[in-house]
Design a protein around this motif. Structure first.
Motif, PDB file in Angstrom:
ATOM      1  N   ALA A 196      61.585 113.180 -39.692  1.00 46.60           N
ATOM      2  CA  ALA A 196      62.131 113.535 -38.383  1.00 46.60           C
ATOM      3  C   ALA A 196      63.446 112.788 -38.197  1.00 46.60           C
ATOM      4  O   ALA A 196      63.480 111.562 -38.261  1.00 46.60           O
ATOM      5  CB  ALA A 196      61.150 113.189 -37.267  1.00 46.60           C
ATOM      6  N   LEU A 197      64.528 113.535 -37.946  1.00 44.70           N
ATOM      7  CA  LEU A 197      65.860 112.961 -37.798  1.00 44.70           C
ATOM      8  C   LEU A 197      66.423 113.388 -36.455  1.00 44.70           C
ATOM      9  O   LEU A 197      66.799 114.553 -36.273  1.00 44.70           O
ATOM     10  CB  LEU A 197      66.784 113.417 -38.929  1.00 44.70           C
ATOM     11  N   ALA A 198      66.462 112.477 -35.490  1.00 42.19           N
ATOM     12  CA  ALA A 198      66.985 112.758 -34.161  1.00 42.19           C
ATOM     13  C   ALA A 198      68.408 112.213 -34.040  1.00 42.19           C
ATOM     14  O   ALA A 198      68.825 111.346 -34.808  1.00 42.19           O
ATOM     15  CB  ALA A 198      66.083 112.135 -33.092  1.00 42.19           C
ATOM     16  N   GLY A 199      69.149 112.727 -33.051  1.00 44.33           N
ATOM     17  CA  GLY A 199      70.525 112.275 -32.873  1.00 44.33           C
ATOM     18  C   GLY A 199      71.391 112.547 -34.083  1.00 44.33           C
ATOM     19  O   GLY A 199      72.213 111.717 -34.467  1.00 44.33           O
ATOM     20  N   ALA A 200      71.237 113.733 -34.693  1.00 50.52           N
ATOM     21  CA  ALA A 200      71.876 114.022 -35.978  1.00 50.52           C
ATOM     22  C   ALA A 200      73.393 113.999 -35.903  1.00 50.52           C
ATOM     23  O   ALA A 200      74.058 113.751 -36.897  1.00 50.52           O
ATOM     24  CB  ALA A 200      71.406 115.384 -36.497  1.00 50.52           C
ATOM     25  N   GLN A 201      73.958 114.253 -34.711  1.00 51.39           N
ATOM     26  CA  GLN A 201      75.409 114.220 -34.557  1.00 51.39           C
ATOM     27  C   GLN A 201      75.899 112.868 -34.045  1.00 51.39           C
ATOM     28  O   GLN A 201      77.038 112.743 -33.606  1.00 51.39           O
ATOM     29  CB  GLN A 201      75.863 115.340 -33.607  1.00 51.39           C
ATOM     30  N   GLY A 202      75.022 111.847 -34.093  1.00 52.75           N
ATOM     31  CA  GLY A 202      75.440 110.498 -33.709  1.00 52.75           C
ATOM     32  C   GLY A 202      74.974 110.043 -32.348  1.00 52.75           C
ATOM     33  O   GLY A 202      75.404 108.981 -31.870  1.00 52.75           O
ATOM     34  N   ASN A 203      74.084 110.780 -31.682  1.00 57.85           N
ATOM     35  CA  ASN A 203      73.569 110.396 -30.365  1.00 57.85           C
ATOM     36  C   ASN A 203      72.578 109.238 -30.503  1.00 57.85           C
ATOM     37  O   ASN A 203      71.418 109.440 -30.861  1.00 57.85           O
ATOM     38  CB  ASN A 203      72.898 111.600 -29.700  1.00 57.85           C
ATOM     39  N   GLU A 204      73.040 108.030 -30.204  1.00 58.60           N
ATOM     40  CA  GLU A 204      72.191 106.846 -30.374  1.00 58.60           C
ATOM     41  C   GLU A 204      71.128 106.725 -29.282  1.00 58.60           C
ATOM     42  O   GLU A 204      70.224 105.903 -29.397  1.00 58.60           O
ATOM     43  CB  GLU A 204      73.055 105.593 -30.415  1.00 58.60           C
ATOM     44  N   GLY A 205      71.225 107.515 -28.235  1.00 59.24           N
ATOM     45  CA  GLY A 205      70.213 107.500 -27.184  1.00 59.24           C
ATOM     46  C   GLY A 205      69.054 108.441 -27.443  1.00 59.24           C
ATOM     47  O   GLY A 205      68.091 108.471 -26.673  1.00 59.24           O
ATOM     48  N   ALA A 206      69.120 109.202 -28.524  1.00 58.55           N
ATOM     49  CA  ALA A 206      68.029 110.116 -28.856  1.00 58.55           C
ATOM     50  C   ALA A 206      66.776 109.334 -29.257  1.00 58.55           C
ATOM     51  O   ALA A 206      66.861 108.200 -29.727  1.00 58.55           O
ATOM     52  CB  ALA A 206      68.449 111.048 -29.992  1.00 58.55           C
ATOM     53  N   ARG A 207      65.611 109.963 -29.072  1.00 57.05           N
ATOM     54  CA  ARG A 207      64.340 109.332 -29.425  1.00 57.05           C
ATOM     55  C   ARG A 207      63.438 110.327 -30.136  1.00 57.05           C
ATOM     56  O   ARG A 207      63.654 111.545 -30.078  1.00 57.05           O
ATOM     57  CB  ARG A 207      63.622 108.785 -28.180  1.00 57.05           C
ATOM     58  N   ILE A 208      62.424 109.784 -30.788  1.00 57.08           N
ATOM     59  CA  ILE A 208      61.386 110.591 -31.414  1.00 57.08           C
ATOM     60  C   ILE A 208      60.059 110.209 -30.787  1.00 57.08           C
ATOM     61  O   ILE A 208      59.731 109.014 -30.704  1.00 57.08           O
ATOM     62  CB  ILE A 208      61.333 110.355 -32.939  1.00 57.08           C
ATOM     63  N   PHE A 209      59.312 111.209 -30.345  1.00 55.14           N
ATOM     64  CA  PHE A 209      57.982 110.988 -29.773  1.00 55.14           C
ATOM     65  C   PHE A 209      56.982 111.769 -30.624  1.00 55.14           C
ATOM     66  O   PHE A 209      57.208 112.939 -30.939  1.00 55.14           O
ATOM     67  CB  PHE A 209      57.917 111.478 -28.324  1.00 55.14           C
ATOM     68  N   CYS A 210      55.890 111.128 -30.986  1.00 57.30           N
ATOM     69  CA  CYS A 210      54.931 111.754 -31.879  1.00 57.30           C
ATOM     70  C   CYS A 210      53.519 111.353 -31.479  1.00 57.30           C
ATOM     71  O   CYS A 210      53.266 110.184 -31.167  1.00 57.30           O
ATOM     72  CB  CYS A 210      55.215 111.329 -33.321  1.00 57.30           C
ATOM     73  N   ARG A 211      52.589 112.319 -31.509  1.00 59.71           N
ATOM     74  CA  ARG A 211      51.210 112.046 -31.119  1.00 59.71           C
ATOM     75  C   ARG A 211      50.386 111.457 -32.262  1.00 59.71           C
ATOM     76  O   ARG A 211      49.462 110.682 -32.030  1.00 59.71           O
ATOM     77  CB  ARG A 211      50.559 113.336 -30.611  1.00 59.71           C
ATOM     78  N   ASP A 212      50.711 111.819 -33.515  1.00 62.38           N
ATOM     79  CA  ASP A 212      49.926 111.354 -34.672  1.00 62.38           C
ATOM     80  C   ASP A 212      50.917 111.027 -35.784  1.00 62.38           C
ATOM     81  O   ASP A 212      51.433 111.907 -36.459  1.00 62.38           O
ATOM     82  CB  ASP A 212      48.951 112.449 -35.102  1.00 62.38           C
ATOM     83  N   PHE A 213      51.187 109.747 -35.996  1.00 62.31           N
ATOM     84  CA  PHE A 213      52.348 109.288 -36.764  1.00 62.31           C
ATOM     85  C   PHE A 213      51.971 108.911 -38.194  1.00 62.31           C
ATOM     86  O   PHE A 213      51.251 107.945 -38.429  1.00 62.31           O
ATOM     87  CB  PHE A 213      52.950 108.083 -36.042  1.00 62.31           C
ATOM     88  N   HIS A 214      52.468 109.723 -39.153  1.00 63.39           N
ATOM     89  CA  HIS A 214      52.316 109.426 -40.586  1.00 63.39           C
ATOM     90  C   HIS A 214      53.627 109.768 -41.296  1.00 63.39           C
ATOM     91  O   HIS A 214      53.612 110.295 -42.407  1.00 63.39           O
ATOM     92  CB  HIS A 214      51.177 110.243 -41.198  1.00 63.39           C
ATOM     93  N   ALA A 215      54.754 109.466 -40.698  1.00 66.52           N
ATOM     94  CA  ALA A 215      56.042 109.984 -41.159  1.00 66.52           C
ATOM     95  C   ALA A 215      56.461 109.422 -42.509  1.00 66.52           C
ATOM     96  O   ALA A 215      56.265 108.240 -42.799  1.00 66.52           O
ATOM     97  CB  ALA A 215      57.117 109.671 -40.128  1.00 66.52           C
ATOM     98  N   GLU A 216      57.074 110.288 -43.330  1.00 65.14           N
ATOM     99  CA  GLU A 216      57.729 109.827 -44.552  1.00 65.14           C
ATOM    100  C   GLU A 216      59.006 109.073 -44.210  1.00 65.14           C
ATOM    101  O   GLU A 216      59.366 108.092 -44.860  1.00 65.14           O
ATOM    102  CB  GLU A 216      58.083 111.021 -45.446  1.00 65.14           C
ATOM    103  N   LEU A 217      59.706 109.555 -43.181  1.00 63.49           N
ATOM    104  CA  LEU A 217      60.955 108.938 -42.750  1.00 63.49           C
ATOM    105  C   LEU A 217      61.218 109.333 -41.310  1.00 63.49           C
ATOM    106  O   LEU A 217      60.946 110.458 -40.897  1.00 63.49           O
ATOM    107  CB  LEU A 217      62.116 109.406 -43.633  1.00 63.49           C
ATOM    108  N   VAL A 218      61.757 108.381 -40.535  1.00 64.91           N
ATOM    109  CA  VAL A 218      62.293 108.680 -39.204  1.00 64.91           C
ATOM    110  C   VAL A 218      63.708 108.123 -39.148  1.00 64.91           C
ATOM    111  O   VAL A 218      64.004 107.072 -39.732  1.00 64.91           O
ATOM    112  CB  VAL A 218      61.434 108.083 -38.072  1.00 64.91           C
TER     113      VAL A 218
END
Length: 254
Positions: A196-218
Motif C-alpha cells: 500500500a503506497l499512499a501520498g504517491a505524489q508527495g502528500n506527506e499528510g496522507a495515511r493508510i488505515f487497515c483492519r487486518d494488517f499483514h503488509a509486504e510494504l507500506v
C-alpha cells in the motif's frame, strides 16, 4: 546483519507511483551503495529482487564520471536490482544517460520535489472588470472535492490499483503480490497482504488505515517500511500508518 536506515545512508530509496524504485544518491560511494542495495534485496527478495530502479544524481554537487557510473550500474545489478533509467536533472545528466545507454525520465522526480532551479508558477493575471447588469449570474461556488475511488472486489496478486488525485477505499482484501496506490490516503476494510503506497505524489499528510494488517510494504510519500521492519505485535491488527518527522509510524487503532 543490522541495516542502518537513518538519514546517514548513502542512498535514499523511494517507491514511485508505478512501483519503480527511485534511488537518490546522497553519497557517491559505490561500495556502500551496492552493499546497502544488497542488504535490501536480501531482506525483502520478493519486493526488491530484480526490481527496476531509477538512479537520481540530483542530491550530488557533481555528477559521477562515466567510469564511476558504469561501476555503480554493474554493482547494483550484482546486488540484485536492474537500473533502468536516470532521473531528470541537468544537461550533463542527459549526456550521461546517453553515454550509459539509459533513458532519462523527465517527470519522475516531480512526484516528490521540483527540479532544481525550477521557477514557481506565475500567478494568473487579474481579470478585467466587467460591467454589471441585471442578468449577471451569481458567482459559482467552489468546486466540489473529487470523490475517492472505491474498490469492492479483491485486489489479486499481480494487480495494481491506482487512485489519482484522491483517496482509495478497498472494501475487500489486498492479496500478497498486489499493489494499491493513492495520491491521497488509503482505507482497507479487508486484509492487507500486499503493498500500500499512499501520498504517491508527495502528500506527506496522507495515511493508510487497515483492519487486518499483514503488509509486504507500506509507504507514505515515498518513505517505506517492509514486513521485516514491522513489529510482530501489529500483524493481524487494525492499524494506521502515517509520516512523522520523515519516519514511517505504525500504531494499532483503538
Amino acid at each position: 546483519m543490522a541495516v542502518n536506515l537513518d538519514y546517514e545512508q548513502a542512498g535514499e530509496l523511494k517507491i514511485g507511483q508505478v512501483g519503480i524504485a527511485n534511488l537518490r544518491i546522497r553519497t557517491l560511494d559505490v561500495a556502500r551503495l551496492v552493499q546497502e542495495m544488497h542488504e535490501r534485496v536480501s531482506r525483502a527478495p520478493k519486493l526488491f529482487g530484480r526490481a527496476a530502479v531509477i538512479l537520481d544524481f540530483g542530491g550530488l554537487s557533481q555528477l559521477p564520471d562515466l567510469a564511476t557510473a558504469q561501476e555503480l550500474l554493474a554493482g547494483l545489478r550484482q546486488a540484485g536490482v536492474l537500473p533502468v533509467a536516470l532521473a531528470y536533472g541537468t544537461q550533463e545528466t542527459e549526456r550521461l544517460s546517453e553515454q550509459l545507454g539509459l533513458p532519462l525520465l523527465a517527470k519522475f522526480r516531480a512526484q516528490y520535489e521540483p527540479a532544481p532551479g525550477e521557477p514557481a508558477p506565475a500567478p494568473a493575471p487579474p481579470r478585467a472588470a466587467e460591467p454589471k447588469s441585471k442578468a449577471t449570474p451569481a458567482p459559482p461556488s467552489a468546486a466540489a472535492p473529487q470523490p475517492g475511488r472505491m474498490q469492492r472486489a479483491t485486489v489479486r496478486s499481480g494487480q495494481q490499483l491506482y487512485a489519482e488525485n484522491c483517496d482509495l477505499t478497498v472494501l475487500a482484501t489486498v492479496g500478497a503480490g498486489a499493489e494499491v496506490i493513492a495520491d491521497g490516503s488509503i482505507h482497507i476494510y479487508g486484509t492487507l497482504r500486499g503493498r500500500a503506497l499512499a501520498g504517491a505524489q508527495g502528500n506527506e499528510g496522507a495515511r493508510i488505515f487497515c483492519r487486518d494488517f499483514h503488509a509486504e510494504l507500506v509507504a507514505i510519500a515515498g518513505r517505506y517500511k517492509v514486513l521485516d521492519d514491522i513489529p510482530d505485535n501489529l500483524r493481524g491488527k487494525a492499524v494506521q500508518v502515517w509520516l512523522e518527522q520523515d519516519q514511517i509510524m505504525i500504531a494499532a487503532l483503538d
